[in-house]
Design a protein around this motif. Structure first.
Motif, short mmCIF file in Angstrom:
data_model
loop_
_atom_site.label_atom_id
_atom_site.label_comp_id
_atom_site.label_asym_id
_atom_site.label_seq_id
_atom_site.Cartn_x
_atom_site.Cartn_y
_atom_site.Cartn_z
N SER A 162 4.40 8.95 -1.65
CA SER A 162 5.42 7.89 -1.64
C SER A 162 5.61 7.30 -3.03
CB SER A 162 5.03 6.79 -0.65
OG SER A 162 5.09 7.25 0.68
N ASN A 209 7.92 8.01 5.70
CA ASN A 209 6.67 7.33 5.34
C ASN A 209 6.91 6.28 4.26
OD1 ASN A 209 5.25 8.88 7.18
ND2 ASN A 209 4.66 10.42 5.65
N GLN A 212 6.24 2.16 4.44
CA GLN A 212 5.37 1.44 3.50
C GLN A 212 6.11 0.35 2.75
OE1 GLN A 212 3.53 4.62 1.14
NE2 GLN A 212 3.24 5.78 3.04
N LYS A 246 0.86 -1.18 0.00
CA LYS A 246 0.00 0.00 0.00
C LYS A 246 0.89 1.23 0.00
CE LYS A 246 -3.93 -2.11 2.41
NZ LYS A 246 -4.84 -2.03 3.59
N ILE A 247 0.85 1.98 -1.09
CA ILE A 247 1.73 3.13 -1.28
C ILE A 247 0.90 4.40 -1.45
CG2 ILE A 247 3.52 4.17 -2.74
CD1 ILE A 247 4.54 1.76 -1.28
#
Length: 224
Positions: free
Chosen positions: A155, A196, A200, A150-151
């Motif tokens: 990101s 972040n 991820q 899940k990006i």
């Protein structure tokens, strides 16, 4: 260093002319006379540029180019064709070609374009591969070692920039431009976004993929 080039052209007279000319200019050129053979050579070897005819037996140039881009192949492609309409050119660019040259052409122009394309990687690739990461630009998916991640949108932009440069180092300025263009925020914002991204990418894995290179920037490590 000799520039390796792949020529995929079924017109043997034209192919021989190009091969002889490019070799005189210090360019080492492999040749395939049909699309299937061209695809095989492109997958088995590393080339600086691919010269690709549009009308080919066994697999046309558009299909060959699409197959390369879908597999993550980022070698620049110069399409050689007698078709000169706008629709033909758009079809070529949609398939993933980087440049377009209409027959008949001047050999010196081929040389100039080949050398220009060889200085970069193609931006037309639809799948990016780096370390154990796979980014599908059409499906908007990122996998690490086969696991779907899940990006977030920010990101994604950072990761795409890092993957396009892999394994090279990407400067802080390049990453900031990927996120904000010319409207740069305060100095700590990139640090937060990189944190972040690491969260991820690395959740559930033992090793981190984003490496800080002091004084230079950041890069993806070739790690499991």
């Amino acid at each position: 260093m000799t520039l390796p080039v792949l020529l995929v052209e079924d017109d043997i007279d034209l192919a021989n002319t190009l091969l002889q000319f490019l070799e005189m200019e210090g360019i080492n050129c492999d040749h395939a006379a049909n699309g299937q053979s061209g695809l095989t050579l492109a997958q088995q070897n590393t080339y600086g540029v691919i010269l690709l005819d549009l009308n080919l037996p066994r697999m046309n140039g558009l299909t060959l180019c699409e197959r390369l881009r879908q597999s993550g192949q980022d070698t620049p492609v110069l399409m050689l064709t007698a078709r000169d309409t706008l629709d033909d050119k758009l079809a070529g660019f949609h398939a993933g070609t980087d440049d377009y040259l209409v027959k008949p052409f001047d050999l010196d122009e081929v040389l100039v374009r080949v050398r220009a394309l060889a200085k970069r990687r193609s931006g037309q690739v639809r799948k990016l591969l780096a370390a154990t990461l796979e980014m599908d630009l059409d499906r908007k998916e990122v996998l690490r070692a086969g696991t779907l991640l899940k990006i977030s949108p920010s990101s994604w932009r950072l990761l795409e920039t890092l993957m396009r440069h892999f394994p090279a180092v990407v400067s802080r300025q390049e990453l900031e431009a990927a996120l904000w263009g010319d409207n740069l925020p305060d100095s700590n914002s990139l640090k937060v976004h990189l944190h972040n991204l690491r969260q991820q990418l690395d959740k559930g894995f033992e090793t981190g993929l984003v490496e800080t290179v002091p004084g230079f920037g950041f890069r993806l490590k070739d790690s499991n």
